[in-house]
Write a protein that holds these residues in place. Structure first.
Motif, PDB file in Angstrom:
ATOM      1  N   LEU A 168       0.845  -1.197   0.000  1.00 34.85           N
ATOM      2  CA  LEU A 168       0.000   0.000   0.000  1.00 34.85           C
ATOM      3  C   LEU A 168       0.867   1.228   0.000  1.00 34.85           C
ATOM      4  O   LEU A 168       0.521   2.263  -0.551  1.00 34.85           O
ATOM      5  CB  LEU A 168      -0.847   0.044   1.268  1.00 34.85           C
ATOM      6  CG  LEU A 168      -1.996  -0.945   1.310  1.00 34.85           C
ATOM      7  CD1 LEU A 168      -2.700  -0.790   2.616  1.00 34.85           C
ATOM      8  CD2 LEU A 168      -2.917  -0.694   0.164  1.00 34.85           C
ATOM      9  N   ALA A 185       0.728  -1.416   0.663  1.00 36.71           N
ATOM     10  CA  ALA A 185       0.208  -2.646   0.052  1.00 36.71           C
ATOM     11  C   ALA A 185      -0.318  -2.893   0.197  1.00 36.71           C
ATOM     12  O   ALA A 185      -1.929  -2.477   0.486  1.00 36.71           O
ATOM     13  CB  ALA A 185      -0.505  -3.865   0.428  1.00 36.71           C
ATOM     14  N   SER A 213      -9.599   2.124   1.812  1.00 32.41           N
ATOM     15  CA  SER A 213      -9.980   1.359   0.633  1.00 32.41           C
ATOM     16  C   SER A 213     -11.389   0.777   0.799  1.00 32.41           C
ATOM     17  O   SER A 213     -12.336   1.544   0.956  1.00 32.41           O
ATOM     18  CB  SER A 213      -8.919   0.272   0.402  1.00 32.41           C
ATOM     19  OG  SER A 213      -8.949  -0.228  -0.902  1.00 32.41           O
ATOM     20  N   SER A 235      -8.769   6.640   0.433  1.00 25.90           N
ATOM     21  CA  SER A 235      -8.770   5.875  -0.821  1.00 25.90           C
ATOM     22  C   SER A 235     -10.171   5.309  -1.033  1.00 25.90           C
ATOM     23  O   SER A 235     -10.451   4.156  -0.735  1.00 25.90           O
ATOM     24  CB  SER A 235      -7.724   4.765  -0.795  1.00 25.90           C
ATOM     25  OG  SER A 235      -6.449   5.284  -0.457  1.00 25.90           O
ATOM     26  N   LEU A 260       0.026  -4.434  -8.375  1.00 27.16           N
ATOM     27  CA  LEU A 260       0.405  -4.415  -6.967  1.00 27.16           C
ATOM     28  C   LEU A 260       1.640  -3.554  -6.739  1.00 27.16           C
ATOM     29  O   LEU A 260       1.772  -2.904  -5.697  1.00 27.16           O
ATOM     30  CB  LEU A 260       0.635  -5.841  -6.474  1.00 27.16           C
ATOM     31  CG  LEU A 260      -0.639  -6.684  -6.381  1.00 27.16           C
ATOM     32  CD1 LEU A 260      -0.292  -8.150  -6.139  1.00 27.16           C
ATOM     33  CD2 LEU A 260      -1.557  -6.174  -5.282  1.00 27.16           C
ATOM     34  N   TYR A 271       0.950   0.046  -6.067  1.00 26.00           N
ATOM     35  CA  TYR A 271       0.384   0.429  -4.776  1.00 26.00           C
ATOM     36  C   TYR A 271       1.376   1.235  -3.941  1.00 26.00           C
ATOM     37  O   TYR A 271       0.994   2.165  -3.242  1.00 26.00           O
ATOM     38  CB  TYR A 271      -0.055  -0.816  -3.999  1.00 26.00           C
ATOM     39  CG  TYR A 271      -1.446  -1.298  -4.305  1.00 26.00           C
ATOM     40  CD1 TYR A 271      -1.905  -1.408  -5.615  1.00 26.00           C
ATOM     41  CD2 TYR A 271      -2.313  -1.660  -3.280  1.00 26.00           C
ATOM     42  CE1 TYR A 271      -3.177  -1.861  -5.896  1.00 26.00           C
ATOM     43  CE2 TYR A 271      -3.594  -2.116  -3.552  1.00 26.00           C
ATOM     44  CZ  TYR A 271      -4.023  -2.215  -4.861  1.00 26.00           C
ATOM     45  OH  TYR A 271      -5.296  -2.657  -5.126  1.00 26.00           O
ATOM     46  N   ASP A 293      -4.055   6.989  -7.939  1.00 24.23           N
ATOM     47  CA  ASP A 293      -4.293   5.752  -7.204  1.00 24.23           C
ATOM     48  C   ASP A 293      -4.624   4.649  -8.211  1.00 24.23           C
ATOM     49  O   ASP A 293      -5.535   4.813  -9.022  1.00 24.23           O
ATOM     50  CB  ASP A 293      -5.451   5.948  -6.218  1.00 24.23           C
ATOM     51  CG  ASP A 293      -5.635   4.772  -5.274  1.00 24.23           C
ATOM     52  OD1 ASP A 293      -5.680   3.616  -5.755  1.00 24.23           O
ATOM     53  OD2 ASP A 293      -5.755   5.002  -4.060  1.00 24.23           O
ATOM     54  N   SER A 349      -6.004   1.801  -7.751  1.00 23.17           N
ATOM     55  CA  SER A 349      -7.108   0.948  -7.329  1.00 23.17           C
ATOM     56  C   SER A 349      -8.392   1.736  -7.138  1.00 23.17           C
ATOM     57  O   SER A 349      -9.385   1.500  -7.828  1.00 23.17           O
ATOM     58  CB  SER A 349      -6.718   0.235  -6.023  1.00 23.17           C
ATOM     59  OG  SER A 349      -7.795  -0.474  -5.491  1.00 23.17           O
ATOM     60  N   GLY A 375       0.261   5.874  -5.750  1.00 23.76           N
ATOM     61  CA  GLY A 375       0.086   4.766  -4.829  1.00 23.76           C
ATOM     62  C   GLY A 375      -1.298   4.706  -4.220  1.00 23.76           C
ATOM     63  O   GLY A 375      -2.169   5.533  -4.496  1.00 23.76           O
ATOM     64  N   HIS A 376      -1.497   3.703  -3.374  1.00 22.24           N
ATOM     65  CA  HIS A 376      -2.789   3.435  -2.740  1.00 22.24           C
ATOM     66  C   HIS A 376      -2.658   3.657  -1.240  1.00 22.24           C
ATOM     67  O   HIS A 376      -1.790   3.078  -0.592  1.00 22.24           O
ATOM     68  CB  HIS A 376      -3.201   1.997  -3.030  1.00 22.24           C
ATOM     69  CG  HIS A 376      -4.590   1.647  -2.594  1.00 22.24           C
ATOM     70  ND1 HIS A 376      -5.702   2.372  -2.986  1.00 22.24           N
ATOM     71  CD2 HIS A 376      -5.052   0.649  -1.810  1.00 22.24           C
ATOM     72  CE1 HIS A 376      -6.786   1.816  -2.469  1.00 22.24           C
ATOM     73  NE2 HIS A 376      -6.418   0.780  -1.748  1.00 22.24           N
ATOM     74  N   ARG A 425      -2.370  -7.836   2.494  1.00 21.08           N
ATOM     75  CA  ARG A 425      -3.201  -6.980   1.658  1.00 21.08           C
ATOM     76  C   ARG A 425      -3.951  -7.819   0.632  1.00 21.08           C
ATOM     77  O   ARG A 425      -3.344  -8.566  -0.113  1.00 21.08           O
ATOM     78  CB  ARG A 425      -2.314  -5.965   0.934  1.00 21.08           C
ATOM     79  CG  ARG A 425      -3.073  -5.088  -0.041  1.00 21.08           C
ATOM     80  CD  ARG A 425      -3.963  -4.134   0.689  1.00 21.08           C
ATOM     81  NE  ARG A 425      -4.897  -3.510  -0.204  1.00 21.08           N
ATOM     82  CZ  ARG A 425      -5.961  -2.841   0.206  1.00 21.08           C
ATOM     83  NH1 ARG A 425      -6.206  -2.733   1.482  1.00 21.08           N
ATOM     84  NH2 ARG A 425      -6.779  -2.285  -0.639  1.00 21.08           N
ATOM     85  N   TRP A 436      -9.214  -4.307  -2.408  1.00 18.13           N
ATOM     86  CA  TRP A 436      -9.045  -2.860  -2.311  1.00 18.13           C
ATOM     87  C   TRP A 436      -8.460  -2.475  -0.973  1.00 18.13           C
ATOM     88  O   TRP A 436      -8.805  -2.992   0.067  1.00 18.13           O
ATOM     89  CB  TRP A 436     -10.408  -2.170  -2.493  1.00 18.13           C
ATOM     90  CG  TRP A 436     -10.711  -1.953  -3.924  1.00 18.13           C
ATOM     91  CD1 TRP A 436     -10.293  -0.903  -4.692  1.00 18.13           C
ATOM     92  CD2 TRP A 436     -11.493  -2.767  -4.791  1.00 18.13           C
ATOM     93  NE1 TRP A 436     -10.764  -1.017  -5.970  1.00 18.13           N
ATOM     94  CE2 TRP A 436     -11.518  -2.166  -6.042  1.00 18.13           C
ATOM     95  CE3 TRP A 436     -12.178  -3.960  -4.613  1.00 18.13           C
ATOM     96  CZ2 TRP A 436     -12.190  -2.716  -7.128  1.00 18.13           C
ATOM     97  CZ3 TRP A 436     -12.849  -4.500  -5.678  1.00 18.13           C
ATOM     98  CH2 TRP A 436     -12.847  -3.876  -6.923  1.00 18.13           C
TER      99      TRP A 436
END
Length: 510
Positions: free
Chosen positions: A11, A13, A206, A230, A310, A313, A426, A428, A454-455, A507, A510
């Motif tokens: 994030l 991950a 998420s 997110s 991934l 992320y 992002d 995701s 990133g996430h 992870r 989402w």
């Protein structure tokens, strides 16, 4: 969505619009069930954290029926004299452990929050230690083609999804049919009552933002503060959901290409990254790519796309570039013929589909509708349309019963002002979802934009972290439209104060 061992380092991950709610979760008034206080004791895995369980109804419309144990973990406020209350945290998924998130809280939340709040994580129903949803590993591995070219192939996909859900139900019990986010909302409010709190604060990451949104809708009066980090938009229909996942993943691919064009540490620097990628995917489709050092272990195109997603992320672009080059330099060898693998009774955790398909009315009804979704994803994401976040949503709910908690326009009447955090790039939960959610919920929400990659936003820079902390502690929201500049290096976005050697939760989704 397949379970992955990527951690929260990844994030830093694992969705047709329906008016009205048909879920049974809200059918039971909160007074119909009185949870017992939690009996806390040191966690066997990490004694400095307290663990406990809460016995709750599987079906909230029948509070005297079957029960399950909700697994909990608590880090008590480090300065009891400054304690404000409880901060309930949800790390997303569906399928990620909130207990593990609480274990790893020092690596995510600031010491300021740790001083002022009891940080409480829970494994949502169907996940981890909370009556986990498990399914046959053999059956999960035998999924038919998710790119059918005939109506018969499309119908076979629907039969498979129904058979898989039946297998999960037989192995996991009735929680499979009550894994929706509205039921999780009832669990959270029962937790609030068991803690003896009049109001709770909430941080959802998420998929945890969907749970938080629905808690704010049903129990806004019981919220002190809420951060959605997110964000998913539960007000979007199947077509726009498909477009949103495709747009987000392709945007991150373009950012990776732009970074490689300007950064010498990229193993693809000086090359046409798009052409390299297209050739690699084509070779993988022909069975010509393998794991380095083992030509008998082929690497599929889907595996390459998923690894890239991934990697976006964090993002961990340098690592991704070297990973791609290493596989491009391999070739496969035909393994010796061997008898088919014997079937086993092994099971795998598989909470994503039962949860997601109850929360989202995404049900392509025909091959034509299904292929239209695939085609649109290809148009918007020519390099990333196979990424599992979007593709599993397209095929995973085909043939299943209608959602019990379908999409509706969010309403936060009665809740405190909610702080929304989202990254501009992002991979995701794309920035478009955050803007759409904010547009639908004005003036009940404030949107803070991190202009980076990133996430997950909270851990990116001091600007984001300090703003979120100030809100959670003092209830002072930033000006709507506040933006935080990106970190100097997109690959090192985590403030030094956030880094830790503590284990990070797994992870998924989402």
């Amino acid at each position: 969505m397949r379970t992955t061992s990527r951690t929260f380092g990844v994030l830093v991950a694992a969705v047709a619009l329906v008016a009205g709610m048909t879920t049974t979760a809200s059918a039971a008034p909160e007074g119909d069930f009185r949870p017992a206080p939690v009996d806390w004791s040191p966690c066997p895995e990490l004694p400095e954290v307290e663990c406990g369980t809460l016995r709750l109804p599987v079906d909230w419309s029948r509070p005297r029926g079957a029960k399950f144990d909700l697994a909990l973990a608590r880090r008590k406020a480090t300065d009891p004299a400054k304690r404000i209350g409880s901060l309930v945290i949800h790390p997303g998924g569906p399928g990620t452990s909130g207990v593990e998130f609480a274990f790893a809280a020092p690596g995510w939340f600031s010491p300021r929050l740790a001083e002022r709040f009891d940080i409480i994580g829970f494994d949502p129903r169907g996940v981890g230690r909370s009556s986990p949803i498990t399914c046959s590993a053999d059956l999960v591995a035998r999924r038919p083609s998710t790119y059918p070219t005939t109506q018969a192939g499309f119908e076979a996909l629907g039969r498979y999804n129904r058979d898989l859900l039946a297998d999960c139900r037989a192995r996991s019990g009735p929680v499979v049919d009550h894994a929706d986010s509205r039921s999780v909302v009832e669990d959270i409010d029962a937790l609030r009552r068991a803690l003896g709190e009049r109001k709770i604060s909430y941080y959802g990451l998420s998929y945890g933002t969907l749970v938080g949104q629905q808690y704010a809708e049903r129990y806004g009066r019981n919220l002190r503060a809420m951060v959605g980090d997110s964000n998913l938009d539960h007000g979007t229909d199947a077509w726009k959901f498909n477009e949103g996942t495709a747009t987000a993943s392709e945007d991150s691919f373009r950012e990776f290409v732009r970074w490689c064009d300007t950064t010498v540490t990229c193993a693809l620097h000086g090359r046409d990254v798009g052409a390299f990628w297209d050739d690699l995917i084509a070779r993988a489709d022909r069975g010509e790519i393998s794991e380095p050092g083992d030509p008998t272990r082929p690497v599929t195109a889907d595996q390459i796309v998923d690894y890239a997603l991934l990697s976006f992320y964090d993002p961990s672009w340098t690592q991704l570039s070297h990973w791609l080059v290493a596989r491009a330099e391999t070739a496969t060898a035909r393994p010796a013929d061997a008898p088919g693998a014997a079937r086993t009774d092994e099971v795998v955790a598989f909470p994503f589909i039962p949860t997601f398909c109850q929360d989202w009315q995404i049900r392509p009804r025909s091959l034509r509708e299904y292929t239209s979704l695939l085609r649109r994803a290809d148009e918007l994401a020519p390099h990333m349309s196979r990424a599992f976040l979007g593709h599993q949503v397209r095929h995973g709910c085909v043939g299943l019963p209608d959602a019990t908690n379908p999409q509706q326009r969010p309403r936060f009447d009665g809740a405190p002002k909610v702080l929304l955090l989202n990254n501009l790039h992002d991979p995701s939960t794309g920035y478009g979802w955050a803007k759409s959610l904010h547009r639908q919920t004005r003036p009940d929400t404030v949107l803070l934009t991190y202009e980076g990659w990133g996430h997950g936003s909270y851990i990116r820079t001091d600007c984001v972290r300090d703003t979120a902390d100030r809100y959670l502690i003092s209830l002072r929201t930033p000006a709507d439209g506040t933006r935080c500049a990106p970190a100097e290096s997109p690959e090192l976005p985590i403030p030094t104060s956030a880094r830790t050697t503590a284990p990070r939760p797994v992870r998924t989704g989402w």
